[in-house]
Design an enzyme around this catalytic site. Structure first.
Site, PDB file in Angstrom:
ATOM      1  N   CYS A   1       0.893  -1.167   0.000  1.00 44.55           N
ATOM      2  CA  CYS A   1       0.000   0.000   0.000  1.00 44.55           C
ATOM      3  C   CYS A   1       0.923   1.207   0.000  1.00 44.55           C
ATOM      4  CB  CYS A   1      -0.877  -0.009   1.252  1.00 44.55           C
ATOM      5  SG  CYS A   1      -2.008  -1.400   1.289  1.00 44.55           S
ATOM      6  N   ALA A   2       1.427   1.555  -1.170  1.00 47.52           N
ATOM      7  CA  ALA A   2       2.655   2.347  -1.229  1.00 47.52           C
ATOM      8  C   ALA A   2       2.469   3.849  -1.370  1.00 47.52           C
ATOM      9  CB  ALA A   2       3.511   1.844  -2.390  1.00 47.52           C
ATOM     10  N   ALA A   3       1.336   4.287  -1.902  1.00 46.84           N
ATOM     11  CA  ALA A   3       1.213   5.719  -2.220  1.00 46.84           C
ATOM     12  C   ALA A   3       1.082   6.573  -0.963  1.00 46.84           C
ATOM     13  CB  ALA A   3      -0.017   5.928  -3.108  1.00 46.84           C
ATOM     14  N   PRO A   4       1.703   7.744  -0.935  1.00 48.69           N
ATOM     15  CA  PRO A   4       2.400   8.438  -2.019  1.00 48.69           C
ATOM     16  C   PRO A   4       3.866   8.027  -2.205  1.00 48.69           C
ATOM     17  CG  PRO A   4       2.279   9.846  -0.091  1.00 48.69           C
ATOM     18  CD  PRO A   4       1.533   8.591   0.258  1.00 48.69           C
ATOM     19  N   GLY A   5       4.296   6.999  -1.519  1.00 49.04           N
ATOM     20  CA  GLY A   5       5.634   6.474  -1.811  1.00 49.04           C
ATOM     21  C   GLY A   5       6.714   6.881  -0.826  1.00 49.04           C
TER      22      GLY A   5
ATOM     23  N   ASP B   1      -0.472   0.252  -5.333  1.00 48.61           N
ATOM     24  CA  ASP B   1      -1.514   1.009  -4.648  1.00 48.61           C
ATOM     25  C   ASP B   1      -2.801   0.861  -5.452  1.00 48.61           C
ATOM     26  OD1 ASP B   1      -1.451   3.206  -2.196  1.00 48.61           O
ATOM     27  OD2 ASP B   1      -3.146   3.487  -3.559  1.00 48.61           O
TER      28      ASP B   1
ATOM     29  N   ASP C   1      -5.349  -3.775  -6.497  1.00 51.35           N
ATOM     30  CA  ASP C   1      -5.781  -4.116  -5.140  1.00 51.35           C
ATOM     31  C   ASP C   1      -4.828  -5.200  -4.632  1.00 51.35           C
ATOM     32  OD1 ASP C   1      -6.943  -5.191  -2.902  1.00 51.35           O
ATOM     33  OD2 ASP C   1      -8.946  -5.415  -3.769  1.00 51.35           O
TER      34      ASP C   1
ATOM     35  N   CYS D   1      -0.902   4.057  10.863  1.00 52.70           N
ATOM     36  CA  CYS D   1      -0.690   5.314  11.609  1.00 52.70           C
ATOM     37  C   CYS D   1      -1.888   5.516  12.535  1.00 52.70           C
ATOM     38  CB  CYS D   1      -0.475   6.498  10.671  1.00 52.70           C
ATOM     39  SG  CYS D   1      -1.784   6.754   9.477  1.00 52.70           S
TER      40      CYS D   1
HETATM   41  C1  LIG Z   1      -1.271   4.729   4.826  1.00 55.26           C
HETATM   42  S1  LIG Z   1      -1.367   4.979   3.129  1.00 55.26           S
HETATM   43  C2  LIG Z   1       0.220   4.432   2.620  1.00 55.26           C
HETATM   44  C3  LIG Z   1       1.325   5.437   2.835  1.00 55.26           C
HETATM   45  C4  LIG Z   1       2.608   5.020   2.153  1.00 55.26           C
HETATM   46  N1  LIG Z   1       3.026   3.710   2.566  1.00 55.26           N
HETATM   47  C5  LIG Z   1       3.730   6.003   2.393  1.00 55.26           C
HETATM   48  O1  LIG Z   1       4.551   5.807   3.277  1.00 55.26           O
HETATM   49  O2  LIG Z   1       3.813   7.007   1.661  1.00 55.26           O
HETATM   50  C6  LIG Z   1      -2.368   3.669   2.642  1.00 55.26           C
HETATM   51  C7  LIG Z   1      -2.495   3.485   1.138  1.00 55.26           C
HETATM   52  O3  LIG Z   1      -3.158   2.246   0.926  1.00 55.26           O
HETATM   53  C8  LIG Z   1      -3.846   2.349  -0.294  1.00 55.26           C
HETATM   54  N2  LIG Z   1      -4.790   1.200  -0.328  1.00 55.26           N
HETATM   55  C9  LIG Z   1      -5.960   1.071   0.302  1.00 55.26           C
HETATM   56  N3  LIG Z   1      -6.480  -0.147   0.050  1.00 55.26           N
HETATM   57  C10 LIG Z   1      -5.610  -0.802  -0.744  1.00 55.26           C
HETATM   58  C11 LIG Z   1      -5.587  -2.075  -1.347  1.00 55.26           C
HETATM   59  N4  LIG Z   1      -6.583  -2.944  -1.182  1.00 55.26           N
HETATM   60  N5  LIG Z   1      -4.524  -2.408  -2.137  1.00 55.26           N
HETATM   61  C12 LIG Z   1      -3.516  -1.529  -2.335  1.00 55.26           C
HETATM   62  N6  LIG Z   1      -3.493  -0.290  -1.788  1.00 55.26           N
HETATM   63  C13 LIG Z   1      -4.519   0.058  -0.998  1.00 55.26           C
HETATM   64  C14 LIG Z   1      -4.452   3.724  -0.246  1.00 55.26           C
HETATM   65  O4  LIG Z   1      -4.777   4.171  -1.543  1.00 55.26           O
HETATM   66  C15 LIG Z   1      -3.316   4.530   0.421  1.00 55.26           C
HETATM   67  O5  LIG Z   1      -2.535   5.156  -0.570  1.00 55.26           O
END
Ligand SMILES: C[S@@+](CC[C@H](N)C(=O)[O-])C[C@H]1O[C@@H](n2cnc3c(N)ncnc32)[C@H](O)[C@@H]1O
Length: 451
Positions: free
Chosen positions: A268-272, A291, A317, A389
């Site tokens: 779940c990488a965005a914004p990276g 993401d 997903d 978080c």
């Molecule tokens: C906490 S944020 C991640 C922050 C990121 N790891 C960083 O350090 O910049 C959670 C992310 O999970 C993504 N997300 C939610 N459900 C997901 C899924 N089923 N598969 C992949 N990504 C998912 C969201 O779009 C969001 O960008």
């Protein structure tokens, strides 16, 4: 007269800022994030509206309680938002960004000059004048209300009390002040100490912060625009909270012995932010960054481009492994799962008002689904770092205890667990209290036993 340095530079009249801030509050009330609402504000008003909106959201619980005393029946939504905004900004002299009389006068002016609120201006005026006359008694009367006292929804207060019986007041109080700007120094270019020295040469003051026992970041005394940070455009430094800086070293610490070409998944990488950190620490690793949100995937690309590192970025997903997985196991998986964000109230004071109590279980179910889908993709002897978080145990400790009960091949390695948010006024003593100020986070490092 402005009394806060964050708003002294503003040219726009205060009534105009108050109108726009009330608009932001109304948008949050309708379920929109404050960040998205502020983006819609005209550019020249944005810095001022941002400063006022953050403050208004922090004290919204008190403001609503006061408004209920001043007017049993709420006025139409726009006037209600303006009234509550004025009360949130002026309920305490020492916190008010302007002299309280100025705020009141300008709030009434804001109502007079707005076509939807003009008719309500005398009502707004009457409520705010009464507030000025009876402030002490009104505050005393609202002190008894949990939402007013703690400026969080009552279900949220109860949950934090239950989950952290010794630290709940400090956790709630931590959300009431601004977070510092913390930098992650790219160790491929500088040590944190060298970078701090370079900042000091530019007249930017700060101090070193440590993650996982290593000095790796810098906490600035005062936030600065990123273009003033030496080497920012070249990826020498990134903005990242100290608690978030634990992820990459925690996951990589025991894995790097597996060789230079680690296969890593950032699920779940965005914004990276953490993808970039993984690659700074392990530049030869093959990192797949997923993401579910394609637009947010573009942010991952921008981040890795700035850091001048390579990752494979896929919009998918993570739980639907059939759609994206090539069948090769991973040495390490980072699951920074979607969560309530209850640990980052300092940076996002609107989140507490946006969430519903039912969100906690819904998000916990998504986290459990992601854990279940991704665990089979970890190599025997490999590791999965789960983090959120959040300060809620349902999204941290309880989630992981349930997972290991159902997965006997999962071993919990020494992990930070719940890092409760800490700031200067907090007296929390942390296991690793050399981190400076930081957000609330949860980390559990799982190793797959070779059975
Ligand atoms: C906490 S944020 C991640 C922050 C990121 N790891 C960083 O350090 O910049 C959670 C992310 O999970 C993504 N997300 C939610 N459900 C997901 C899924 N089923 N598969 C992949 N990504 C998912 C969201 O779009 C969001 O960008």
């Amino acid at each position: 007269m402005a009394t806060s340095s964050s708003v002294t530079h503003l040219q726009a009249p205060l009534w105009q800022l108050l109108q726009a801030t009330a608009g932001v509050a109304q948008a949050v009330h309708h379920g929109r994030s404050m960040t998205a609402a502020i983006e819609q504000v005209p550019k020249d008003l944005r810095p001022g509206v941002q400063a006022l909106s953050f403050q208004a959201m922090r004290w919204w619980g008190r403001a609503v309680a006061l408004r209920k005393l001043l007017a049993r029946k709420a006025p139409p939504a726009s006037a209600d938002a303006l009234l509550c905004t004025a009360l949130a900004l002026s309920w305490r002299d020492d916190l008010a960004p302007y002299a309280v009389h100025t705020l009141v006068n300008q709030a009434v002016e804001a109502a007079r000059r707005h076509k939807d609120m003009r008719a309500q201006a005398p009502f707004v005026n009457a409520c705010l004048r009464r507030f000025l006359r009876e402030r002490d008694a009104l505050l005393l009367a609202t002190d008894k209300e949990v939402t007013a006292q703690w400026n969080h929804p009552s279900w949220w207060v109860k949950r934090v009390q239950h989950d952290h019986p010794d630290q709940w007041t400090a956790i709630l109080e931590a959300a009431q002040s601004a977070a510092p700007m913390t930098l992650r120094v790219n160790q491929q270019h500088h040590t944190a100490a060298d970078y701090l020295a370079a900042l000091q040469e530019q007249g930017i003051a700060g101090k070193l912060v440590s993650t996982a026992g290593m000095p790796s970041g810098v906490q600035l005394d005062k936030a600065v625009p990123v273009h003033l940070l030496p080497g920012f455009a070249q990826g020498h430094v990134s903005v990242q909270d100290a608690a978030a800086q634990w992820a990459a070293p925690l996951l990589l610490k025991g894995l790097q012995a597996a060789g230079p070409s680690l296969r890593l998944l950032d699920a779940c990488a965005a914004p990276g932010g953490k993808t970039g950190h993984l690659l700074e620490c392990a530049p030869t690793a093959q990192v797949l960054a997923l993401d579910v949100d394609p637009q947010r995937c573009e942010r991952i690309q921008q981040n890795v481009d700035r850091l001048q590192v390579q990752a494979q970025i896929v919009a998918a997903d993570a739980a639907d492994t059939a759609k994206w997985w090539d069948g090769q196991l991973f040495d390490g998986i980072l699951l920074d799962a979607p969560c309530t964000a209850s640990g980052i109230g300092r940076r996002h004071p609107d989140v507490r008002w946006l969430r519903r109590e039912t969100d906690v279980q819904q998000l916990a179910a998504i986290q459990a689904k992601l854990l279940k889908a991704l665990w089979p993709l970890v190599k025997p002897g490999g590791r999965l770092l789960y983090c959120t978080c959040s300060v809620f145990r349902a999204e941290g400790e309880t989630q992981i205890q349930t997972f290991v009960q159902h997965n006997t091949d999962a071993l919990i390695l020494p992990s930070p667990g719940h890092l409760t948010p800490s700031n200067v006024i907090s007296e929390i003593s942390l296991r690793d209290n050399d981190m400076g100020e930081h957000d609330g986070f949860y980390y559990a490092l799982l190793e797959k036993r070779s059975i």
